[in-house]
Motif scaffolding. Structure first.
Motif, PDB file in Angstrom:
ATOM      1  N   THR A   1      -5.061 -14.399  17.353  1.00 34.58           N
ATOM      2  CA  THR A   1      -4.458 -15.814  17.328  1.00 34.58           C
ATOM      3  C   THR A   1      -5.287 -16.839  17.628  1.00 34.58           C
ATOM      4  O   THR A   1      -5.094 -17.949  17.069  1.00 34.58           O
ATOM      5  CB  THR A   1      -3.685 -15.354  18.713  1.00 34.58           C
ATOM      6  N   GLY A   2      -6.195 -16.653  18.500  1.00 34.95           N
ATOM      7  CA  GLY A   2      -7.306 -17.887  18.694  1.00 34.95           C
ATOM      8  C   GLY A   2      -7.963 -18.366  17.322  1.00 34.95           C
ATOM      9  O   GLY A   2      -8.127 -19.352  17.187  1.00 34.95           O
ATOM     10  N   CYS A   3      -8.479 -17.198  16.798  1.00 31.87           N
ATOM     11  CA  CYS A   3      -9.240 -17.541  15.601  1.00 31.87           C
ATOM     12  C   CYS A   3      -8.563 -18.067  14.664  1.00 31.87           C
ATOM     13  O   CYS A   3      -9.016 -19.005  13.692  1.00 31.87           O
ATOM     14  CB  CYS A   3      -9.885 -16.026  15.075  1.00 31.87           C
TER      15      CYS A   3
ATOM     16  N   LEU B   1     -16.879 -13.531  16.651  1.00 31.12           N
ATOM     17  CA  LEU B   1     -18.162 -13.601  15.616  1.00 31.12           C
ATOM     18  C   LEU B   1     -17.865 -12.709  14.383  1.00 31.12           C
ATOM     19  O   LEU B   1     -17.868 -13.027  13.273  1.00 31.12           O
ATOM     20  CB  LEU B   1     -19.434 -13.343  16.291  1.00 31.12           C
ATOM     21  N   VAL B   2     -17.508 -11.358  14.619  1.00 31.58           N
ATOM     22  CA  VAL B   2     -17.122 -10.556  13.406  1.00 31.58           C
ATOM     23  C   VAL B   2     -16.016 -11.177  12.522  1.00 31.58           C
ATOM     24  O   VAL B   2     -16.069 -11.097  11.299  1.00 31.58           O
ATOM     25  CB  VAL B   2     -16.999  -9.241  14.014  1.00 31.58           C
ATOM     26  N   MET B   3     -14.924 -11.632  13.483  1.00 28.41           N
ATOM     27  CA  MET B   3     -13.825 -12.021  12.617  1.00 28.41           C
ATOM     28  C   MET B   3     -14.341 -13.417  11.668  1.00 28.41           C
ATOM     29  O   MET B   3     -13.683 -13.377  10.582  1.00 28.41           O
ATOM     30  CB  MET B   3     -12.618 -12.292  13.622  1.00 28.41           C
ATOM     31  N   GLU B   4     -15.107 -14.105  12.435  1.00 28.21           N
ATOM     32  CA  GLU B   4     -15.195 -15.542  11.608  1.00 28.21           C
ATOM     33  C   GLU B   4     -16.265 -15.068  10.429  1.00 28.21           C
ATOM     34  O   GLU B   4     -16.263 -15.677   9.297  1.00 28.21           O
ATOM     35  CB  GLU B   4     -16.147 -16.335  12.444  1.00 28.21           C
ATOM     36  N   ILE B   5     -17.082 -14.287  10.406  1.00 29.01           N
ATOM     37  CA  ILE B   5     -18.111 -13.806   9.429  1.00 29.01           C
ATOM     38  C   ILE B   5     -17.215 -13.545   8.049  1.00 29.01           C
ATOM     39  O   ILE B   5     -17.164 -13.714   7.141  1.00 29.01           O
ATOM     40  CB  ILE B   5     -19.240 -12.719   9.754  1.00 29.01           C
TER      41      ILE B   5
ATOM     42  N   ASN C   1     -14.643 -16.131   6.738  1.00 30.66           N
ATOM     43  CA  ASN C   1     -15.088 -17.029   5.925  1.00 30.66           C
ATOM     44  C   ASN C   1     -15.718 -16.425   4.681  1.00 30.66           C
ATOM     45  O   ASN C   1     -15.891 -17.141   3.645  1.00 30.66           O
ATOM     46  CB  ASN C   1     -15.984 -17.817   6.779  1.00 30.66           C
ATOM     47  N   ALA C   2     -16.421 -15.241   4.953  1.00 36.16           N
ATOM     48  CA  ALA C   2     -16.988 -14.665   3.617  1.00 36.16           C
ATOM     49  C   ALA C   2     -16.115 -14.500   2.582  1.00 36.16           C
ATOM     50  O   ALA C   2     -16.212 -14.638   1.496  1.00 36.16           O
ATOM     51  CB  ALA C   2     -17.877 -13.293   4.040  1.00 36.16           C
ATOM     52  N   PHE C   3     -14.827 -13.956   3.096  1.00 38.81           N
ATOM     53  CA  PHE C   3     -13.652 -13.694   2.322  1.00 38.81           C
ATOM     54  C   PHE C   3     -13.253 -14.997   1.425  1.00 38.81           C
ATOM     55  O   PHE C   3     -13.051 -14.977   0.354  1.00 38.81           O
ATOM     56  CB  PHE C   3     -12.625 -12.961   2.800  1.00 38.81           C
ATOM     57  N   MET C   4     -13.011 -15.812   2.048  1.00 38.47           N
ATOM     58  CA  MET C   4     -12.798 -17.361   1.609  1.00 38.47           C
ATOM     59  C   MET C   4     -13.637 -17.617   0.695  1.00 38.47           C
ATOM     60  O   MET C   4     -13.266 -18.310  -0.582  1.00 38.47           O
ATOM     61  CB  MET C   4     -12.698 -18.564   2.737  1.00 38.47           C
ATOM     62  N   LEU C   5     -14.845 -17.487   1.092  1.00 41.98           N
ATOM     63  CA  LEU C   5     -16.038 -18.013  -0.024  1.00 41.98           C
ATOM     64  C   LEU C   5     -15.820 -17.264  -1.329  1.00 41.98           C
ATOM     65  O   LEU C   5     -16.402 -17.566  -2.503  1.00 41.98           O
ATOM     66  CB  LEU C   5     -17.292 -18.065   0.517  1.00 41.98           C
ATOM     67  N   ALA C   6     -15.582 -15.962  -1.017  1.00 40.73           N
ATOM     68  CA  ALA C   6     -15.692 -14.899  -2.263  1.00 40.73           C
ATOM     69  C   ALA C   6     -14.418 -15.016  -3.310  1.00 40.73           C
ATOM     70  O   ALA C   6     -14.346 -14.651  -4.246  1.00 40.73           O
ATOM     71  CB  ALA C   6     -15.543 -13.432  -1.905  1.00 40.73           C
TER      72      ALA C   6
ATOM     73  N   ALA D   1      -9.916  -9.928   8.040  1.00 37.24           N
ATOM     74  CA  ALA D   1     -11.062 -10.101   9.171  1.00 37.24           C
ATOM     75  C   ALA D   1     -10.244  -9.220  10.623  1.00 37.24           C
ATOM     76  O   ALA D   1     -11.199  -8.383  11.314  1.00 37.24           O
ATOM     77  CB  ALA D   1     -11.144 -11.595   9.613  1.00 37.24           C
ATOM     78  N   PHE D   2      -9.183  -9.272  10.599  1.00 37.49           N
ATOM     79  CA  PHE D   2      -8.533  -8.272  11.352  1.00 37.49           C
ATOM     80  C   PHE D   2      -8.617  -6.780  11.197  1.00 37.49           C
ATOM     81  O   PHE D   2      -8.965  -6.059  12.270  1.00 37.49           O
ATOM     82  CB  PHE D   2      -6.734  -8.227  11.480  1.00 37.49           C
ATOM     83  N   VAL D   3      -8.515  -6.159  10.342  1.00 36.46           N
ATOM     84  CA  VAL D   3      -8.757  -5.068   9.746  1.00 36.46           C
ATOM     85  C   VAL D   3     -10.413  -4.649   9.935  1.00 36.46           C
ATOM     86  O   VAL D   3     -10.647  -3.516  10.498  1.00 36.46           O
ATOM     87  CB  VAL D   3      -8.625  -4.371   8.441  1.00 36.46           C
ATOM     88  N   LEU D   4     -11.150  -5.252  10.022  1.00 35.25           N
ATOM     89  CA  LEU D   4     -12.719  -5.167   9.944  1.00 35.25           C
ATOM     90  C   LEU D   4     -13.130  -5.319  11.545  1.00 35.25           C
ATOM     91  O   LEU D   4     -14.040  -4.798  11.826  1.00 35.25           O
ATOM     92  CB  LEU D   4     -13.447  -5.987   9.290  1.00 35.25           C
ATOM     93  N   THR D   5     -12.294  -5.864  12.386  1.00 37.06           N
ATOM     94  CA  THR D   5     -12.665  -6.238  13.697  1.00 37.06           C
ATOM     95  C   THR D   5     -11.954  -5.205  14.594  1.00 37.06           C
ATOM     96  O   THR D   5     -12.491  -4.985  15.733  1.00 37.06           O
ATOM     97  CB  THR D   5     -12.219  -7.589  14.229  1.00 37.06           C
TER      98      THR D   5
END
Length: 141
Positions: free
Chosen positions: A11-13, A77-81, A84-89, A114-118
């Motif tokens: 939510t915050g992210c 941190l994990v969610m943002e990595i 953003n990596a997904f957006m760039l890809a 990001a949710f699934v990975l976090t």
């Protein structure tokens, strides 16, 4: 509990990420500046949501900030990595304008990834009494 903690973090992210991406895109920022803004705002909103909740229990700002830092830093941190990596890809996602469905679909997909990975990260942290386990101790959950 890990899913709930990750949804809270998401939510915050998401508020910060979407706001940062929209501002950066609308103002024509370079990809790096847009991502930096989105990450900064994701941390601000992520920490603010946690602090708001624990301050309602009577903690002062400083104590609430310490809890938010302990509870949310790794998760955000994990969610943002990841997002953003997904957006760039995604080809063209960062170059797409606000009226382009590619922008919004890519951003939604990035947050979902990001949710699934976090979730497993938060599960691991909570199982060790860290992360959102610290927050739940103050919420009385």
């Amino acid at each position: 509990m890990a899913v709930s903690a990750t949804l809270h973090c998401l939510t915050g992210c998401a508020i910060g990420e979407v706001l940062g991406m929209v501002i950066g895109t609308a103002l024509g920022f370079h990809d790096a500046a847009t991502i930096a803004l989105a990450i900064a705002l994701a941390f601000v909103f992520g920490y603010a949501l946690t602090m708001h909740g624990v301050m309602r229990t009577g903690l002062d700002f400083r104590a609430a900030l310490k809890i938010a830092l302990a509870a949310d830093t790794v998760s955000i941190l994990v969610m943002e990595i990841a997002d953003n990596a997904f957006m760039l890809a995604i080809p063209g996602a960062m170059a797409a304008g606000l009226a382009d469905a590619r922008f919004w679909l890519s951003l939604a997909a990035a947050l979902a990834v990001a949710f699934v990975l976090t979730v497993p990260i938060n599960r691991w942290l909570i199982s060790r009494g860290k992360g959102h386990a610290v927050v739940h101790a103050h919420h009385g959950h």
